[in-house]
Design an enzyme around this catalytic site. Structure first.
Site, PDB file in Angstrom:
ATOM      1  N   PHE A 150       0.864  -1.184   0.000  1.00 43.93           N
ATOM      2  CA  PHE A 150       0.000   0.000   0.000  1.00 43.93           C
ATOM      3  C   PHE A 150       0.895   1.225   0.000  1.00 43.93           C
ATOM      4  O   PHE A 150       1.757   1.377   0.858  1.00 43.93           O
ATOM      5  CB  PHE A 150      -0.919   0.034   1.228  1.00 43.93           C
ATOM      6  CG  PHE A 150      -1.872   1.203   1.201  1.00 43.93           C
ATOM      7  CD1 PHE A 150      -3.043   1.146   0.443  1.00 43.93           C
ATOM      8  CD2 PHE A 150      -1.592   2.367   1.897  1.00 43.93           C
ATOM      9  CE1 PHE A 150      -3.922   2.227   0.401  1.00 43.93           C
ATOM     10  CE2 PHE A 150      -2.462   3.446   1.861  1.00 43.93           C
ATOM     11  CZ  PHE A 150      -3.628   3.378   1.111  1.00 43.93           C
ATOM     12  N   ASP A 233       9.553   2.532   1.474  1.00 41.67           N
ATOM     13  CA  ASP A 233       8.402   3.320   1.914  1.00 41.67           C
ATOM     14  C   ASP A 233       8.242   3.088   3.414  1.00 41.67           C
ATOM     15  O   ASP A 233       7.729   2.058   3.849  1.00 41.67           O
ATOM     16  CB  ASP A 233       7.137   2.897   1.155  1.00 41.67           C
ATOM     17  CG  ASP A 233       5.911   3.704   1.583  1.00 41.67           C
ATOM     18  OD1 ASP A 233       5.975   4.361   2.644  1.00 41.67           O
ATOM     19  OD2 ASP A 233       4.889   3.669   0.873  1.00 41.67           O
ATOM     20  N   LYS A 262       3.364  10.755   7.640  1.00 47.74           N
ATOM     21  CA  LYS A 262       2.624  10.488   8.871  1.00 47.74           C
ATOM     22  C   LYS A 262       3.244  11.138  10.115  1.00 47.74           C
ATOM     23  O   LYS A 262       2.982  12.305  10.385  1.00 47.74           O
ATOM     24  CB  LYS A 262       2.470   8.978   9.070  1.00 47.74           C
ATOM     25  CG  LYS A 262       1.535   8.322   8.040  1.00 47.74           C
ATOM     26  CD  LYS A 262       1.121   6.951   8.496  1.00 47.74           C
ATOM     27  CE  LYS A 262       0.484   6.125   7.400  1.00 47.74           C
ATOM     28  NZ  LYS A 262      -0.931   6.379   7.210  1.00 47.74           N
TER      29      LYS A 262
HETATM   30  C1  LIG Z   1       3.227   2.511   3.612  1.00 44.00           C
HETATM   31  C2  LIG Z   1       2.336   3.655   3.220  1.00 44.00           C
HETATM   32  N1  LIG Z   1       2.644   4.403   2.142  1.00 44.00           N
HETATM   33  C3  LIG Z   1       1.879   5.422   1.765  1.00 44.00           C
HETATM   34  C4  LIG Z   1       0.735   5.768   2.449  1.00 44.00           C
HETATM   35  C5  LIG Z   1      -0.116   6.923   1.994  1.00 44.00           C
HETATM   36  O1  LIG Z   1      -0.007   7.982   2.900  1.00 44.00           O
HETATM   37  P1  LIG Z   1      -1.129   9.142   2.881  1.00 44.00           P
HETATM   38  O2  LIG Z   1      -2.393   8.515   3.348  1.00 44.00           O
HETATM   39  O3  LIG Z   1      -0.594  10.169   3.849  1.00 44.00           O
HETATM   40  O4  LIG Z   1      -1.200   9.639   1.493  1.00 44.00           O
HETATM   41  C6  LIG Z   1       0.373   5.012   3.576  1.00 44.00           C
HETATM   42  C7  LIG Z   1      -0.855   5.318   4.320  1.00 44.00           C
HETATM   43  O5  LIG Z   1      -1.357   4.574   5.118  1.00 44.00           O
HETATM   44  C8  LIG Z   1       1.186   3.935   3.965  1.00 44.00           C
HETATM   45  O6  LIG Z   1       0.885   3.175   5.025  1.00 44.00           O
END
Ligand SMILES: Cc1ncc(COP(=O)(O)O)c(C=O)c1O
Length: 406
Positions: A150, A233, A262
């Site tokens: 994700f 990520d 985050k």
């Molecule tokens: C691993 C990861 N990457 C990207 C995102 C996307 O972040 P955002 O919701 O701030 O766009 C998330 C969100 O949960 C995530 O867990």
């Protein structure tokens, strides 16, 4: 009193929920609760009932709700200079990029707002590096991602991870997906056009999936060997969540690009970033990337203070020690409803037998504990890292009570 409340909604909460349904897009399944205040690990609803926050805004609240030090900086900076165009310099931006680069032991920072924006910028950097440095033919760049990953919800992110399908197609090209944790599958997928491998060290939304021992080391070595950027990520796993500053620190690794978001702002504001080596980051030139709010002085000042709090309150150590305790206690629970407990630090998933995860979530809310599912019946616990052992014990007691209700 925490734990004694029912989630029966009062008229004020009901009115908020009704207005939300009437005027909001229908893009979330929300839990039936209306929160109005947060402090540390605690939340209070409109009727004044207290809850323990075990969701931690999906790992954005590592320092807890409304951390007083960060709140002071936010108030002060908001009254001085909240925003100014990226056409000029500010000391807050200089502080931010310097502090974040040093925090990550990398060279350069590209600021964005939400996590997925930073992910998209990392994709752009990787493609630009591929064409400009690696020598990949124009429009041929491929990026390898993992099944079950994700990275957010923009078109490119969903094209990469789950394909756009009938509803949002056509998918953006240039992504190849391989099974998470399978080194051979990754190695076989690398071609002369592969510019990057983008991976979460632990899959969060995918269900708190931890790859086999040695996986990240092996794939990072393959990246080095095949001249492919190794991109992590750490939007969800970063900033002390797993018991180390970043999850990749549990191994001896060095990413070319690190994507963070985050918890970077202490949960106060949207700020995210790509942090990387000079070689990769220099692929971006003026005009290639940017955003009106990215790197604004308010968010930068807040993020710098949040980084200090993470280090000075030794939140990585807390996550490591309390996480080990919490996971071992959860594993000791005797319940036929639980399939598996897994996690690292305070990023924990309880995988339930079918259907029981959502029921557990709802009953925990009634018992004064906020938690939510990831995919596939896994309930995630990702509380603020400031949680105490007493609070963990209280959650354990409530967990046992709820499990016994079956
Ligand atoms: C691993 C990861 N990457 C990207 C995102 C996307 O972040 P955002 O919701 O701030 O766009 C998330 C969100 O949960 C995530 O867990």
């Amino acid at each position: 009193m925490p734990g004694s409340s029912q989630t029966r909604l009062g008229p004020k909460s009901q009115a908020v929920i009704e207005r939300t349904h009437k005027y909001s897009a229908n893009h979330y399944h929300r839990l039936p609760v209306v929160f109005v205040r947060g402090e540390g690990v605690r939340l209070w609803d409109l009727e004044g009932r207290e809850y323990i926050d075990m969701l931690g805004t999906y790992s954005a609240l590592n320092v807890g709700h409304c951390h007083p030090r960060i709140l002071n900086v936010l108030r002060e900076q908001a009254g001085l200079l909240a925003n100014v165009s990226n056409a000029v310099y500010t000391p807050q931006y200089a502080d931010f990029v310097e502090n974040l680069a040093k925090f990550c032991f990398l060279d350069k920072v590209l600021p964005k707002n939400g996590g997925v924006e930073a992910w998209e910028s990392a994709v752009k950097i990787a493609r630009a590096w591929g064409y400009g440095v690696k020598g990949v033919d124009r429009n041929k760049a491929e990026i390898i991602v993992c099944d079950g990953a994700f990275h957010g919800r923009t078109l490119a992110a969903i094209s990469a991870t789950q394909k756009c399908g009938d509803k949002f197609g056509p998918s953006a090209p240039g992504f190849v997906s391989v099974p998470f944790g399978d080194t051979d599958a990754f190695e076989n997928a690398v071609t002369k056009n592969t510019v990057a491998f983008v991976v979460e060290p632990i899959q969060g939304e995918g269900g708190i999936n931890i790859p086999p021992e040695g996986y990240l080391n092996k794939v990072s070595y393959i990246c080095l060997d095949r001249n492919v950027l190794f991109v992590l990520d750490e939007i969800q796993t970063g900033f002390c969540r797993t018991g180390n500053k970043f999850a990749f620190w549990h191994q001896c690794l060095s990413p070319d690009l690190l994507i963070v978001g985050k918890a970077l702002s202490g949960g106060f504001l949207p700020i995210s970033a790509v942090v990387g080596t000079k070689e990769a980051m220099d692929a971006i030139k003026p005009g290639d990337d940017g955003s009106t709010f990215g790197g604004n002085p308010l968010a930068c000042a807040v993020a710098v203070e949040a980084l200090k709090v993470l280090e000075e309150e030794r939140l990585a150590d807390r996550a490591l020690l309390l996480g080990e305790y919490f996971i071992s206690q959860l594993k000791g629970l005797d319940s036929s409803l639980i399939k598996e407990v897994r996690g690292r630090g305070l990023m924990i998933g309880i995988e339930f037998q079918r259907e029981h995860g959502l029921e557990f979530r709802d009953k925990m809310l009634e018992a004064g504990v906020l938690c939510k599912e990831t995919r596939d019946n896994v309930i995630r616990f990702a509380p603020p890292l400031t949680i105490t052992k007493e609070e963990i014990d209280s959650v354990l007691n409530r967990t046992e009570t709820v499990l016994r209700q079956r």
